[in-house]
Design a protein around this motif. Structure first.
Motif, PDB file in Angstrom:
ATOM      1  N   GLY A   1      52.712  -7.959  70.548  1.00  0.00           N
ATOM      2  CA  GLY A   1      53.031  -6.620  70.050  1.00  0.00           C
ATOM      3  C   GLY A   1      54.267  -5.980  70.646  1.00  0.00           C
ATOM      4  O   GLY A   1      54.619  -4.856  70.286  1.00  0.00           O
ATOM      5  N   LYS A   2      54.952  -6.684  71.541  1.00  0.00           N
ATOM      6  CA  LYS A   2      56.129  -6.110  72.193  1.00  0.00           C
ATOM      7  C   LYS A   2      57.431  -6.449  71.473  1.00  0.00           C
ATOM      8  O   LYS A   2      58.491  -5.931  71.830  1.00  0.00           O
ATOM      9  CB  LYS A   2      56.212  -6.584  73.648  1.00  0.00           C
ATOM     10  N   GLY A   3      57.361  -7.347  70.507  1.00  0.00           N
ATOM     11  CA  GLY A   3      58.560  -7.682  69.745  1.00  0.00           C
ATOM     12  C   GLY A   3      59.567  -8.522  70.479  1.00  0.00           C
ATOM     13  O   GLY A   3      60.741  -8.567  70.107  1.00  0.00           O
TER      14      GLY A   3
ATOM     15  N   PRO B   1      59.881 -16.665  67.986  1.00  0.00           N
ATOM     16  CA  PRO B   1      59.103 -17.230  66.877  1.00  0.00           C
ATOM     17  C   PRO B   1      59.490 -18.666  66.514  1.00  0.00           C
ATOM     18  O   PRO B   1      58.969 -19.221  65.554  1.00  0.00           O
ATOM     19  CB  PRO B   1      59.415 -16.274  65.720  1.00  0.00           C
ATOM     20  N   THR B   2      60.385 -19.260  67.293  1.00  0.00           N
ATOM     21  CA  THR B   2      60.861 -20.605  66.968  1.00  0.00           C
ATOM     22  C   THR B   2      59.720 -21.614  66.884  1.00  0.00           C
ATOM     23  O   THR B   2      59.668 -22.440  65.972  1.00  0.00           O
ATOM     24  CB  THR B   2      61.893 -21.087  68.002  1.00  0.00           C
TER      25      THR B   2
ATOM     26  N   GLY C   1      69.109 -14.960  75.278  1.00  0.00           N
ATOM     27  CA  GLY C   1      69.647 -13.913  74.413  1.00  0.00           C
ATOM     28  C   GLY C   1      69.027 -12.557  74.702  1.00  0.00           C
ATOM     29  O   GLY C   1      68.324 -12.382  75.706  1.00  0.00           O
ATOM     30  N   ALA C   2      69.285 -11.600  73.809  1.00  0.00           N
ATOM     31  CA  ALA C   2      68.736 -10.253  73.988  1.00  0.00           C
ATOM     32  C   ALA C   2      68.073  -9.742  72.719  1.00  0.00           C
ATOM     33  O   ALA C   2      67.648  -8.598  72.652  1.00  0.00           O
ATOM     34  CB  ALA C   2      69.860  -9.292  74.396  1.00  0.00           C
ATOM     35  N   ALA C   3      67.960 -10.599  71.712  1.00  0.00           N
ATOM     36  CA  ALA C   3      67.376 -10.183  70.435  1.00  0.00           C
ATOM     37  C   ALA C   3      65.858 -10.191  70.508  1.00  0.00           C
ATOM     38  O   ALA C   3      65.259 -10.903  71.312  1.00  0.00           O
ATOM     39  CB  ALA C   3      67.839 -11.120  69.327  1.00  0.00           C
ATOM     40  N   GLY C   4      65.234  -9.392  69.657  1.00  0.00           N
ATOM     41  CA  GLY C   4      63.784  -9.373  69.561  1.00  0.00           C
ATOM     42  C   GLY C   4      63.292 -10.343  68.502  1.00  0.00           C
ATOM     43  O   GLY C   4      64.085 -11.013  67.816  1.00  0.00           O
ATOM     44  N   THR C   5      61.986 -10.384  68.357  1.00  0.00           N
ATOM     45  CA  THR C   5      61.350 -11.283  67.391  1.00  0.00           C
ATOM     46  C   THR C   5      61.844 -11.021  65.979  1.00  0.00           C
ATOM     47  O   THR C   5      62.198 -11.957  65.241  1.00  0.00           O
ATOM     48  CB  THR C   5      59.818 -11.114  67.446  1.00  0.00           C
ATOM     49  N   ALA C   6      61.872  -9.753  65.587  1.00  0.00           N
ATOM     50  CA  ALA C   6      62.259  -9.388  64.216  1.00  0.00           C
ATOM     51  C   ALA C   6      63.719  -9.741  63.937  1.00  0.00           C
ATOM     52  O   ALA C   6      64.053 -10.236  62.856  1.00  0.00           O
ATOM     53  CB  ALA C   6      62.015  -7.899  63.975  1.00  0.00           C
TER      54      ALA C   6
END
Length: 203
Positions: free
Chosen positions: A138-140, A144-145, A187-192
């Motif tokens: 739930g933290k994003g 998801p790889t 990296g610094a990107a989130g799941t979405a």
């Protein structure tokens, strides 16, 4: 019973050993792989792992087009770290498979990268090997790889090769660009954001 001494039972069966060996060699043939390596500890566990190896050899004889080799598990672990390019398909009993699969995951970036497949005679389940990861749910921030590569494996299992190749190519394109990666891979990107980048690459 002796105080502070525990005896464990290791169960190896011919039926299960033949079955997993057949899966490994059929996978190699279907996916254009060239070599299967059976990993064992038969130098110490002569009966249990010895049975596993005899079954692997029996199945290997039916697939002469696939190179077959055997490695003791501790040596295999070292060789995977220093010469991973020399391996193709690994064939292991359950305990060694659990350990070596995590070692291999560490070589490619961690558990957030690695897909998993549970193949039965009639059914198959595909999932990320890391499980539900409740500490970051739930933290994003989850990568998801592993789930996406599990979907690639599922599509291949369903003979949807074109779709599998498209999805894998899109994931690889995002990694190659290095602009939208999750924190576990630098990296610094989130799941979405990572997912959106893969979807864009699919288009």
């Amino acid at each position: 019973m002796v105080t502070d001494v525990v005896t464990s039972l290791k169960v190896i069966t011919r039926v299960a050993s033949i079955r997993i060996a057949e899966v490994a060699f059929k996978f190699a043939v279907e996916h254009g792989r060239r070599k299967v390596v059976a990993i064992h500890k038969a130098n110490i566990m002569k009966l249990a792992d010895g049975l596993f190896l005899r079954c692997c050899r029996e199945v290997a004889a039916r697939f002469p087009q696939i190179e077959y080799k055997e490695l003791i598990v501790d040596n295999a672990a070292m060789q995977l770290v220093i010469r991973p390019e020399t391996f193709d398909v690994l064939l292991l009993p359950n305990l060694y498979g659990d350990i070596v699969s995590d070692l291999a995951a560490g070589l490619v970036g961690g558990l957030g990268i690695v897909p998993g497949a549970n193949l039965g005679e009639k059914h198959a389940v595909f999932e990320a090997v890391h499980g539900s990861a409740p500490d970051i749910a739930g933290k994003g921030v989850a990568n998801p790889t592993a789930m996406m590569f599990s979907a690639v494996m599922m599509l291949l299992h369903l003979k949807e090769t074109s779709a599998a190749n498209r999805l894998q190519a899109a994931i690889e394109k995002v990694y190659a660009a290095k602009k939208c990666l999750t924190p576990d891979v630098g990296g610094a990107a989130g799941t979405a954001a990572f997912t959106a980048a893969v979807i864009a690459a699919l288009r």
